[in-house]
Design a protein around this motif. Structure first.
Motif, PDB file in Angstrom:
ATOM      1  N   ALA A  19       0.838  -1.213   0.000  1.00 27.39           N
ATOM      2  CA  ALA A  19       0.000   0.000   0.000  1.00 27.39           C
ATOM      3  C   ALA A  19       0.869   1.257   0.000  1.00 27.39           C
ATOM      4  N   ALA A  20       1.962   1.224   0.764  1.00 28.99           N
ATOM      5  CA  ALA A  20       2.852   2.383   0.821  1.00 28.99           C
ATOM      6  C   ALA A  20       3.488   2.644  -0.543  1.00 28.99           C
ATOM      7  N   LEU A  21       4.032   1.606  -1.162  1.00 34.26           N
ATOM      8  CA  LEU A  21       4.707   1.774  -2.451  1.00 34.26           C
ATOM      9  C   LEU A  21       3.713   2.074  -3.571  1.00 34.26           C
ATOM     10  N   ASP A  22       2.521   1.526  -3.470  1.00 34.26           N
ATOM     11  CA  ASP A  22       1.501   1.835  -4.482  1.00 34.26           C
ATOM     12  C   ASP A  22       1.152   3.318  -4.462  1.00 34.26           C
ATOM     13  N   SER A  23       1.116   3.910  -3.262  1.00 31.08           N
ATOM     14  CA  SER A  23       0.820   5.348  -3.173  1.00 31.08           C
ATOM     15  C   SER A  23       1.936   6.182  -3.800  1.00 31.08           C
ATOM     16  N   LEU A  24       3.156   5.668  -3.807  1.00 28.07           N
ATOM     17  CA  LEU A  24       4.253   6.364  -4.478  1.00 28.07           C
ATOM     18  C   LEU A  24       4.178   6.168  -5.989  1.00 28.07           C
ATOM     19  N   ALA A  25       3.897   4.943  -6.402  1.00 27.18           N
ATOM     20  CA  ALA A  25       3.832   4.647  -7.834  1.00 27.18           C
ATOM     21  C   ALA A  25       2.711   5.408  -8.528  1.00 27.18           C
ATOM     22  N   ARG A  26       1.679   5.787  -7.779  1.00 25.38           N
ATOM     23  CA  ARG A  26       0.535   6.495  -8.353  1.00 25.38           C
ATOM     24  C   ARG A  26       0.698   8.016  -8.354  1.00 25.38           C
ATOM     25  N   GLN A  27       1.845   8.518  -7.975  1.00 28.08           N
ATOM     26  CA  GLN A  27       2.039   9.965  -7.932  1.00 28.08           C
ATOM     27  C   GLN A  27       1.820  10.597  -9.310  1.00 28.08           C
ATOM     28  N   LYS A  30       6.304  12.446 -11.326  1.00 27.85           N
ATOM     29  CA  LYS A  30       7.313  11.409 -11.096  1.00 27.85           C
ATOM     30  C   LYS A  30       8.699  11.994 -10.811  1.00 27.85           C
ATOM     31  N   ASP A  31       8.755  13.238 -10.381  1.00 28.77           N
ATOM     32  CA  ASP A  31      10.045  13.881 -10.125  1.00 28.77           C
ATOM     33  C   ASP A  31      10.595  13.460  -8.759  1.00 28.77           C
ATOM     34  N   PHE A  32      10.804  12.160  -8.590  1.00 31.60           N
ATOM     35  CA  PHE A  32      11.344  11.654  -7.337  1.00 31.60           C
ATOM     36  C   PHE A  32      11.985  10.290  -7.566  1.00 31.60           C
ATOM     37  N   THR A  33      12.854   9.910  -6.658  1.00 31.58           N
ATOM     38  CA  THR A  33      13.410   8.565  -6.601  1.00 31.58           C
ATOM     39  C   THR A  33      13.045   7.978  -5.253  1.00 31.58           C
ATOM     40  N   CYS A  34      12.567   6.745  -5.262  1.00 33.26           N
ATOM     41  CA  CYS A  34      12.226   6.041  -4.033  1.00 33.26           C
ATOM     42  C   CYS A  34      13.412   5.162  -3.622  1.00 33.26           C
ATOM     43  N   TYR A  35      13.882   5.356  -2.390  1.00 38.43           N
ATOM     44  CA  TYR A  35      14.967   4.546  -1.842  1.00 38.43           C
ATOM     45  C   TYR A  35      14.406   3.668  -0.729  1.00 38.43           C
ATOM     46  N   ILE A  36      14.535   2.376  -0.874  1.00 33.07           N
ATOM     47  CA  ILE A  36      14.042   1.431   0.133  1.00 33.07           C
ATOM     48  C   ILE A  36      15.236   0.839   0.865  1.00 33.07           C
ATOM     49  N   LEU A  89      12.066  13.275   1.614  1.00 32.97           N
ATOM     50  CA  LEU A  89      10.866  12.935   2.380  1.00 32.97           C
ATOM     51  C   LEU A  89      11.124  11.604   3.051  1.00 32.97           C
ATOM     52  N   LEU A  90      11.127  11.589   4.384  1.00 28.17           N
ATOM     53  CA  LEU A  90      11.298  10.350   5.136  1.00 28.17           C
ATOM     54  C   LEU A  90       9.927   9.705   5.297  1.00 28.17           C
ATOM     55  N   PHE A  91       9.716   8.613   4.599  1.00 30.20           N
ATOM     56  CA  PHE A  91       8.420   7.950   4.581  1.00 30.20           C
ATOM     57  C   PHE A  91       8.454   6.736   5.506  1.00 30.20           C
ATOM     58  N   SER A  92       7.427   5.898   5.458  1.00 31.12           N
ATOM     59  CA  SER A  92       7.369   4.695   6.281  1.00 31.12           C
ATOM     60  C   SER A  92       6.926   3.514   5.432  1.00 31.12           C
ATOM     61  N   ASP A  93       7.110   2.309   5.965  1.00 37.68           N
ATOM     62  CA  ASP A  93       6.735   1.112   5.224  1.00 37.68           C
ATOM     63  C   ASP A  93       5.265   0.766   5.357  1.00 37.68           C
ATOM     64  N   ASP A  94       4.497   1.614   6.060  1.00 37.18           N
ATOM     65  CA  ASP A  94       3.069   1.309   6.216  1.00 37.18           C
ATOM     66  C   ASP A  94       2.168   2.528   6.057  1.00 37.18           C
ATOM     67  N   ASP A  95       2.718   3.663   5.647  1.00 37.95           N
ATOM     68  CA  ASP A  95       1.918   4.873   5.480  1.00 37.95           C
ATOM     69  C   ASP A  95       1.498   5.052   4.027  1.00 37.95           C
ATOM     70  N   VAL A  96       0.669   6.066   3.771  1.00 40.46           N
ATOM     71  CA  VAL A  96       0.124   6.280   2.428  1.00 40.46           C
ATOM     72  C   VAL A  96       0.220   7.755   2.080  1.00 40.46           C
ATOM     73  N   LEU A  97       0.820   8.043   0.927  1.00 48.69           N
ATOM     74  CA  LEU A  97       0.914   9.422   0.450  1.00 48.69           C
ATOM     75  C   LEU A  97      -0.268   9.773  -0.448  1.00 48.69           C
ATOM     76  N   PRO A  98      -0.784  11.010  -0.370  1.00 58.18           N
ATOM     77  CA  PRO A  98      -1.784  11.435  -1.347  1.00 58.18           C
ATOM     78  C   PRO A  98      -1.170  11.442  -2.742  1.00 58.18           C
ATOM     79  N   TYR A  99      -1.984  11.196  -3.746  1.00 54.38           N
ATOM     80  CA  TYR A  99      -1.492  10.970  -5.108  1.00 54.38           C
ATOM     81  C   TYR A  99      -0.768  12.165  -5.705  1.00 54.38           C
TER      82      TYR A  99
END
Length: 314
Positions: A19-27, A30-36, A89-99
């Motif tokens: 759910a967390a990564l899906d909220s990033l993929a749906r942005q 796309k001017d960002f890089t996701c680091y896991i 942006l310091l995110f979490s493995d269980d949170d959700v970002l608005p699109y």
């Protein structure tokens, strides 16, 4: 092509990572890089992450030691070291970002090109994604660091690590994150330090970022580390007193009194160790002997005699 924003995901739990990564993929932007940063998790963080590699710019790194169990802030910091983008942006493995949050950030940065700290509205959801509560909507413009912190201390707003975007330059200049046991109060102390250094935080009005609070999954709802929470709370007050002499006034002491009441009643579930209560009330006394005396009289008596369900923890 280099990106403008690094979204850092210090990952350990796989339960809500999709759910967390899906909220990033749906942005929408796309001017960002996701680091896991996989904190040596027993869950299949790599496998979950790989499903999103084609949907956004994604970098996965597994660390061979579980650092978050002993010092969560250090794990945050080693994840941030993976990135080279100018904003974080310091995110979490269980949170959700608005699109549209990346789109909003890019637009607002264009309006405030010298700003280094940006703030989102926060809402709290449960394990099913149902809304539990939401902080008030943000007005446009810049809010000063003291006002933001006092709103938190008075309980007018909730705070979490995922609600701020900050520049890498500000992060380095301000000394990174503040370390407390299990990162309790570390986010509040860090945002205040960055906010003071940056001259406040610029709002990103709109849909809130969703912070997930699940019983037994977050330190907020767990009593396993209550003794560490007590120590961290006292250290937080000590940090504020030692580092910011300009806030040693009556109005701020009243805000701290309200905060300690909430810690004792809610965060610690009306249970506190004698050592922890002494640490917290002594830390408050540095700001105000009066407010500390009120805590000792009101809550010390309740804890000592078990009034209203309060009691000292062995």
């Amino acid at each position: 092509m280099s990106k403008n924003l690094a979204i850092i995901v210090p990952a350990y739990k796989g339960r809500f990572l999709d759910a967390a990564l899906d909220s990033l993929a749906r942005q929408s932007c796309k001017d960002f890089t996701c680091y896991i940063g996989d904190d040596c998790s027993p869950d299949d963080i790599r496998g979950i992450s790989s499903r999103y590699a084609g949907r956004m710019d994604l970098v996965y790194r597994r660390f061979e030691s579980n650092l978050g169990a002993s010092d969560l802030v250090k794990h945050w910091e080693r994840c941030i070291e993976l990135a080279s983008e100018p904003y974080i942006l310091l995110f979490s493995d269980d949170d959700v970002l608005p699109y549209d949050i990346v789109e909003r950030f890019v637009k607002t940065l264009g309006q405030y090109p010298s700003a280094e700290l940006f703030r989102m509205q926060l809402a709290v959801i449960d394990g099913d994604g149902s809304l539990l509560k939401s902080t008030p909507p943000l007005s446009t413009g810049r809010a000063d660091a003291r006002s933001i912190l006092c709103d938190k201390l008075y309980g007018k707003t909730a705070t979490a690590a995922c609600e701020y975007i900050f520049s890498a330059a500000l992060y380095r200049r301000s000394g990174g994150f503040v370390h407390f046991p299990h990162a309790w109060c570390s986010d509040d102390a860090s945002w205040f330090r960055m906010g003071v250094e940056a001259g406040g935080a610029v709002s990103l009005p709109g849909l809130p970022v969703l912070w997930r609070n699940v019983s037994g999954s977050n330190i907020s709802d767990s009593h396993e580390y209550d003794r560490d929470k007590e120590t961290a709370t006292a250290q937080f007050l000590g940090h504020l007193y030692d580092c910011y002499p300009e806030i040693r006034d009556r109005s701020f002491a009243r805000a701290l009194y309200a905060y300690i009441k909430c810690i004792l009643s809610v965060s610690l579930g009306r249970r506190c160790s004698k050592e922890g209560f002494s640490e917290i009330s002594s830390a408050l006394a540095r700001f105000s002997a009066l407010q500390a005396a009120k805590i000792r009289i009101k809550y010390g008596l309740r804890l000592s005699f078990g009034l209203a369900g309060y009691k000292f923890r062995p």
